[in-house]
Scaffold this motif. Structure first.
Motif, PDB file in Angstrom:
ATOM      1  N   THR A 137      18.974 123.269  35.782  1.00 15.12           N
ATOM      2  CA  THR A 137      19.909 124.224  36.368  1.00 15.12           C
ATOM      3  C   THR A 137      19.089 125.426  36.821  1.00 15.12           C
ATOM      4  O   THR A 137      18.319 125.972  36.035  1.00 15.12           O
ATOM      5  CB  THR A 137      20.952 124.690  35.338  1.00 15.12           C
ATOM      6  OG1 THR A 137      21.607 123.547  34.798  1.00 15.12           O
ATOM      7  CG2 THR A 137      21.981 125.609  35.976  1.00 15.12           C
TER       8      THR A 137
ATOM      9  N   LEU B 124      15.216 134.157  45.820  1.00 14.62           N
ATOM     10  CA  LEU B 124      14.269 134.224  44.700  1.00 14.62           C
ATOM     11  C   LEU B 124      14.874 133.585  43.444  1.00 14.62           C
ATOM     12  O   LEU B 124      16.024 133.867  43.092  1.00 14.62           O
ATOM     13  CB  LEU B 124      13.927 135.682  44.393  1.00 14.62           C
ATOM     14  CG  LEU B 124      13.249 136.452  45.536  1.00 14.62           C
ATOM     15  CD1 LEU B 124      13.111 137.922  45.178  1.00 14.62           C
ATOM     16  CD2 LEU B 124      11.878 135.841  45.846  1.00 14.62           C
ATOM     17  N   THR B 125      14.092 132.766  42.776  1.00 12.66           N
ATOM     18  CA  THR B 125      14.538 132.142  41.535  1.00 12.66           C
ATOM     19  C   THR B 125      14.747 133.209  40.478  1.00 12.66           C
ATOM     20  O   THR B 125      13.832 133.982  40.182  1.00 12.66           O
ATOM     21  CB  THR B 125      13.470 131.160  41.004  1.00 12.66           C
ATOM     22  OG1 THR B 125      12.963 130.393  42.088  1.00 12.66           O
ATOM     23  CG2 THR B 125      14.046 130.245  39.943  1.00 12.66           C
TER      24      THR B 125
ATOM     25  N   SER C 155      16.390 132.252  37.387  1.00 16.43           N
ATOM     26  CA  SER C 155      16.192 131.509  36.140  1.00 16.43           C
ATOM     27  C   SER C 155      16.073 130.020  36.416  1.00 16.43           C
ATOM     28  O   SER C 155      16.592 129.525  37.424  1.00 16.43           O
ATOM     29  CB  SER C 155      17.336 131.750  35.146  1.00 16.43           C
ATOM     30  OG  SER C 155      18.505 131.082  35.563  1.00 16.43           O
ATOM     31  N   MET C 156      15.359 129.324  35.553  1.00 21.01           N
ATOM     32  CA  MET C 156      15.320 127.863  35.619  1.00 21.01           C
ATOM     33  C   MET C 156      15.418 127.328  34.199  1.00 21.01           C
ATOM     34  O   MET C 156      14.836 127.873  33.270  1.00 21.01           O
ATOM     35  CB  MET C 156      14.064 127.342  36.317  1.00 21.01           C
ATOM     36  CG  MET C 156      12.752 127.673  35.687  1.00 21.01           C
ATOM     37  SD  MET C 156      11.355 126.715  36.422  1.00 21.01           S
ATOM     38  CE  MET C 156      11.452 127.135  38.135  1.00 21.01           C
TER      39      MET C 156
ATOM     40  N   ASP D 121      12.802 123.372  41.637  1.00 16.29           N
ATOM     41  CA  ASP D 121      12.834 124.722  42.207  1.00 16.29           C
ATOM     42  C   ASP D 121      12.694 124.668  43.727  1.00 16.29           C
ATOM     43  O   ASP D 121      13.417 125.349  44.458  1.00 16.29           O
ATOM     44  CB  ASP D 121      11.690 125.539  41.589  1.00 16.29           C
ATOM     45  CG  ASP D 121      11.734 127.003  41.951  1.00 16.29           C
ATOM     46  OD1 ASP D 121      12.841 127.575  42.033  1.00 16.29           O
ATOM     47  OD2 ASP D 121      10.652 127.597  42.135  1.00 16.29           O
TER      48      ASP D 121
ATOM     49  N   PRO E 267       5.964 121.610  34.026  1.00 15.94           N
ATOM     50  CA  PRO E 267       6.110 122.663  35.038  1.00 15.94           C
ATOM     51  C   PRO E 267       6.088 122.102  36.471  1.00 15.94           C
ATOM     52  O   PRO E 267       6.756 122.638  37.351  1.00 15.94           O
ATOM     53  CB  PRO E 267       4.911 123.570  34.777  1.00 15.94           C
ATOM     54  CG  PRO E 267       4.621 123.387  33.316  1.00 15.94           C
ATOM     55  CD  PRO E 267       4.905 121.932  33.045  1.00 15.94           C
ATOM     56  N   GLU E 268       5.352 121.010  36.684  1.00 15.21           N
ATOM     57  CA  GLU E 268       5.346 120.407  38.029  1.00 15.21           C
ATOM     58  C   GLU E 268       6.721 119.780  38.323  1.00 15.21           C
ATOM     59  O   GLU E 268       7.244 119.904  39.429  1.00 15.21           O
ATOM     60  CB  GLU E 268       4.248 119.338  38.097  1.00 15.21           C
ATOM     61  CG  GLU E 268       3.960 118.848  39.499  1.00 15.21           C
ATOM     62  CD  GLU E 268       3.038 119.759  40.300  1.00 15.21           C
ATOM     63  OE1 GLU E 268       2.970 120.975  40.010  1.00 15.21           O
ATOM     64  OE2 GLU E 268       2.375 119.249  41.227  1.00 15.21           O
TER      65      GLU E 268
ATOM     66  N   PHE F 249      15.483 125.818  46.510  1.00 12.69           N
ATOM     67  CA  PHE F 249      15.121 126.791  47.551  1.00 12.69           C
ATOM     68  C   PHE F 249      15.459 126.245  48.938  1.00 12.69           C
ATOM     69  O   PHE F 249      16.019 126.948  49.784  1.00 12.69           O
ATOM     70  CB  PHE F 249      13.620 127.113  47.443  1.00 12.69           C
ATOM     71  CG  PHE F 249      13.113 128.040  48.496  1.00 12.69           C
ATOM     72  CD1 PHE F 249      13.215 129.411  48.335  1.00 12.69           C
ATOM     73  CD2 PHE F 249      12.532 127.546  49.655  1.00 12.69           C
ATOM     74  CE1 PHE F 249      12.743 130.275  49.321  1.00 12.69           C
ATOM     75  CE2 PHE F 249      12.067 128.389  50.641  1.00 12.69           C
ATOM     76  CZ  PHE F 249      12.168 129.767  50.474  1.00 12.69           C
TER      77      PHE F 249
ATOM     78  N   GLY G  15       8.883 122.517  39.124  1.00  9.25           N
ATOM     79  CA  GLY G  15       8.583 122.993  40.476  1.00  9.25           C
ATOM     80  C   GLY G  15       9.298 122.179  41.546  1.00  9.25           C
ATOM     81  O   GLY G  15       9.733 122.715  42.573  1.00  9.25           O
TER      82      GLY G  15
END
Lengths: 143, 143, 143, 143
Positions: free
Chosen positions: A132, A83-84, A86-87, A65, A58-59, A69, A62
């Motif tokens: 993606t 705003l995200t 989907s990832m 992400d 998850p890091e 952004f 991040g």
């Protein structure tokens, strides 16, 4: 308002945005930005690890992400309303300790939806993860 | 070694695993587990937020990843060698402050690859995010 | 215009839509529909196979895509302007020959973006594939 | 057995593989291959369309899946036992009629799992779709 390079924010402004709004990502800084690509560098020693000592998935997600952004902000101007939606991340190998480089590229900048591709590499240059990300963005007249 | 319920770990053992190995997820605890499903609860106030005050996307992804890891451990026995190979998350709505519930279900437990589906809900029960995670697991004779 | 069940199209109207607009999916028919769920049945013998005789992955993806399209049409009224923006499919096992059932559920019906979850099962009920699809839809005032 | 270029199959052998094993993809042919990249060309007029006349999403997904399969075969030698375990596709724009080019790149060639990135472009060069595919492959001693 984008200038002739297609950019609405400078590297320095993007780095100020990290510091003021993303304190959990203080280990990150933007190294390069263009109209379609952004390079984010992070000190891997300061990121969350998982058991065994590698940087948590998850890091890593991040980082991609945050890079997405920032690239979108660089293009459409500073907004927290990107705003995200989907990832999708594939983890390919465990990163070596040290510097992590996240390169993000804009695949689509639509009027409401953006698609960003990301590649995460460790210091020797090995591919650590690909991602993606899709973002929902304010329509042009509200930016 | 799984018992007659198909489980190799109890709720208490799973919660001890969180405490000892996942200090970043101290806000989480397992509420229920069965052979195909695990419910993880988290205090949303203690999770990472993003600008605007909502829980960050990667943090939501992290909850689904932790839930998947724990369910796989519950099935095959405690191992840190279960590794996320991909995560795909759709963010549907911003969670209300308070309790977050992550429900994970085992779609496939293969000899080397697991697939887990996850749903994240806030206190009123609204669907906040859905996720699909794949895990690489040690082959049966090495567990 | 949706009626009191929340539906704007009947099972018969959805099946006519398949016949008139999706000739490549003539092997499919809608068996059930509600405001949040649709069940699509297909004769596996009439679908594209890949070497080895199993149903091809893209064909399985196509069933989940068709099911999602029909469920969205059932909700917002007949429109060809509902467009797939992403599909993510996990292939879990090779389907047995015979009937294939695709169940789709609406995770989000937004003003511009829909998210649909799908599960594909063969005749004995084994889970063959799972999918998440996102759709771009016309805004409410243009439907 | 791979030769000094790292390849175990030639362009001609790959095209024969399409003809003999993938009759649904007779509109496709391999134009280039290297150890990490393959270019597949398709006549868009011969592919499945969806209402409105554009090439269907699952058909686009199928091109990326075929390209990935061929690149893996080019590397590890002809095998029908390379199986898609997941596909994730983002549809960015409707392709123009005419030639479609699918470029696939190997992100990871593991002993059991491969990850392939794909980009689909139409004749003017516009990005139509991006995809990430994972494949389960026979372990090296069984190839």
């Amino acid at each position: 308002m984008p200038d002739e390079t297609g950019l609405a924010m400078t590297v320095d402004e993007l780095n100020e945005l990290i510091i003021s709004q993303f304190p959990d990502y203080a280990a990150c800084r933007v190294a390069e930005v263009s109209a379609t690509r952004l390079l984010l560098e992070a000190d891997g020693e300061k990121l969350r690890t998982r058991p065994g000592g590698t940087i948590s998935g998850p890091e890593q997600a991040g980082l991609t992400d945050l890079g997405a952004f920032l690239l979108i902000n660089a293009r459409i101007g500073r907004t927290l309303m990107a705003l995200t939606s989907s990832m999708q991340v594939n983890f390919l190998s465990r990163p070596r300790p040290g510097l992590l480089r996240t390169e993000v590229r804009l695949a689509k900048l639509g009027s409401r939806l953006c698609v960003v591709l990301a590649e995460l590499r460790d210091e020797p240059g090995g591919l650590v993860a690909t991602a993606t990300l899709t973002y929902s963005v304010p329509p042009p007249h509200q930016r």
